[in-house]
Enzyme design. Structure first.
Site, short mmCIF file in Angstrom:
data_model
loop_
_atom_site.label_atom_id
_atom_site.label_comp_id
_atom_site.label_asym_id
_atom_site.label_seq_id
_atom_site.Cartn_x
_atom_site.Cartn_y
_atom_site.Cartn_z
NE ARG A 167 24.02 8.57 8.97
CZ ARG A 167 24.08 9.12 10.11
NH1 ARG A 167 24.11 10.58 10.43
NH2 ARG A 167 23.26 9.05 11.13
CB CYS A 169 14.08 21.66 -6.08
SG CYS A 169 15.49 22.75 -6.86
CE1 TYR A 201 26.08 2.51 6.20
CE2 TYR A 201 26.86 3.03 8.23
CZ TYR A 201 26.34 2.17 7.23
OH TYR A 201 26.87 0.71 7.60
#
Ligand SMILES: *Cc1c(COP(=O)(O)O)cnc(C)c1O
Length: 429
Positions: free
Chosen positions: A319, A351, A379
């Site tokens: 998120r 990365c 979520y």
């Protein structure tokens, strides 16, 4: 207790979910580790149930918020139906003991195969999102010999005043049928022999913290119900979607029962109080029931920023990277007074510069400490991926003092599953 998290508290210097100490749990099971409170989920559900007491109402948990089987079972056993968006989610409902007849199927891109699967399973309703989908559903229903129960998702064009990626009820969104097209679409649906019109639905967005968008949307939907029924098409149910927000960072969404008191008053006034009602809450049932425990790997002081590098990342907690979302981050071991707070950006090992979990957080931590990322029940795991070939985290469902592992951590074998190497080509001489 942590503000806004009644089932999460410090006791004897360490963070607990219900009566379960997170420090030894994380030591035993490793990190990152999702931990959910069953009592917290049931309390969130109870607020809706209180709101609907004495009404003809069906709560359908919008399972894309957290589709772990152990979580679905909690809601299935509590009598909930489910709002699904794929055949995969239907399979998960059935595996968790949910009833197909209490399932509603939302989403703008249902495939023919998914429609057939859902029809054969006997699902409760298709929430149709376009005129083209109606025609396809009719054809699939005729070929399957099962009449498809349908509701049409209308777009009430109200602004829920939330993040643009999670508003869904505005004209520019891909969701639902425009207000102006609604009657024509219902008339078409009623004329198709494979379909049985049963309801109307809307869903205006997510993480909504105001009452007014709900009240406005309800008025617009009820206007449409009157128009549709005046044209001779009766509607058995009205589905108001989900979207109620949770407290991430001092947010103050209405309580579900208080909100529904107001909405039900409006329904009564407009003469729809006896109608079957459906809702599709997701985040508000699970979001603040969960935390993700992560271990500090390194602290890295810098000229402009100090970084606290942890073993959870955007693949576990997407998120912040997706919506710049805020999650509270607190230590699992309450720090001693001697340790100095430093302002850190809390980042993961992936990365990508987007791989951060929290920015500018004052924390007194060192390598080896555990942190809890709050509001991680919705979520997060359901959006988790294996990006950077990272195993997905394990998950635990806490019930009082008992911790049930409901998903084991991905193994390295799991990461390779299903992949096939073509025969090695001959090396040229
Ligand atoms: C995502 C979604 C929900 C649930 O939204 P929350 O904000 O998690 O409550 C409900 N209905 C539909 C159609 C959805 O797409």
């Amino acid at each position: 207790m942590l503000p806004g998290h009644p089932y999460i508290h410090y006791s004897n210097g360490t963070l607990h979910v219900e009566q379960c100490d997170l420090a030894p749990l994380a030591n035993q099971l490793g990190t990152p580790l999702f931990v959910y409170s069953k009592a917290s989920m049931l309390a969130a559900l109870a607020a809706y149930q209180r709101g609907f007491a004495g009404r003809n109402a069906q709560i359908c948990y919008a399972m894309k918020a957290n589709s772990t089987l152990g979580v679905l079972q909690v809601f299935a056993q509590a009598g909930c139906g489910f709002d699904i968006v794929s055949a995969g989610e239907l399979a998960r409902v059935l595996a968790a003991g949910g009833e197909a007849s209490k399932v509603i199927f939302s989403g703008v891109g249902k495939t023919r195969a998914e429609m057939r699967t859902a029809l054969e399973a006997g699902i409760g309703c298709f929430n149709v999102e376009s005129e083209a989908e109606l025609e396809v559903l009719n054809a699939v229903a005729l070929s399957t010999n099962v009449r498809a129960p349908v509701s049409i998702r209308v777009n009430p064009n109200v602004d829920p005043q939330t993040h643009p990626y999670i508003s869904t009820g505005l004209k520019g969104n891909k969701f639902g049928i425009a207000h102006e097209r609604t009657l024509a679409t219902y008339q078409r649906a009623a004329s198709l022999p494979g379909l049985h019109v049963v309801g109307i639905d809307c869903h205006i967005g997510s993480q909504i913290t105001l009452e007014s968008p709900y009240l406005d949307a309800m008025d617009r939907v009820l206007d449409l119900v009157e128009t549709i029924e005046a044209a001779g098409i009766p509607l058995e149910h009205i589905d108001f979607g989900g979207g109620l927000g949770i407290n991430y960072q001092g947010d103050t969404p209405p309580e579900a029962d208080a909100l529904w008191n107001k909405l039900l008053t409006k329904l009564d006034v407009r003469g729809f109080g006896k109608r079957k009602l459906m809702i599709e809450p997701g985040r508000s049932l699970v979001g603040n029931a969960g935390v993700c425990i992560t271990e500090v790997l390194y602290t890295k002081p810098g000229e402009q920023k100090n970084f606290c590098i942890v073993d959870a990342a955007m693949n576990d907690l997407p998120r912040p990277a997706m919506y710049q979302a805020y999650h509270g981050i607190v230590p699992v071991q309450q720090s001693s007074a001697t340790q100095q707070e430093v302002v850190y950006d809390v980042v993961g090992p992936v990365c990508e510069s987007g791989d951060w979990l929290g920015r500018d957080r004052p924390l007194a931590v060192q390598a080896g400490d555990q942190l809890a990322v709050l509001s991680a029940g919705a979520y997060c795991m359901s959006m988790a991926s294996n990006y950077n070939a990272r195993p997905r985290a394990a998950e635990v469902l806490v019930d009082g003092a008992t911790a049930h592992v409901v998903r084991t951590r991905d193994t390295l074998q799991d990461l390779l599953r299903g992949e096939v190497l073509p025969p090695a080509s001959k090396t040229p001489d």
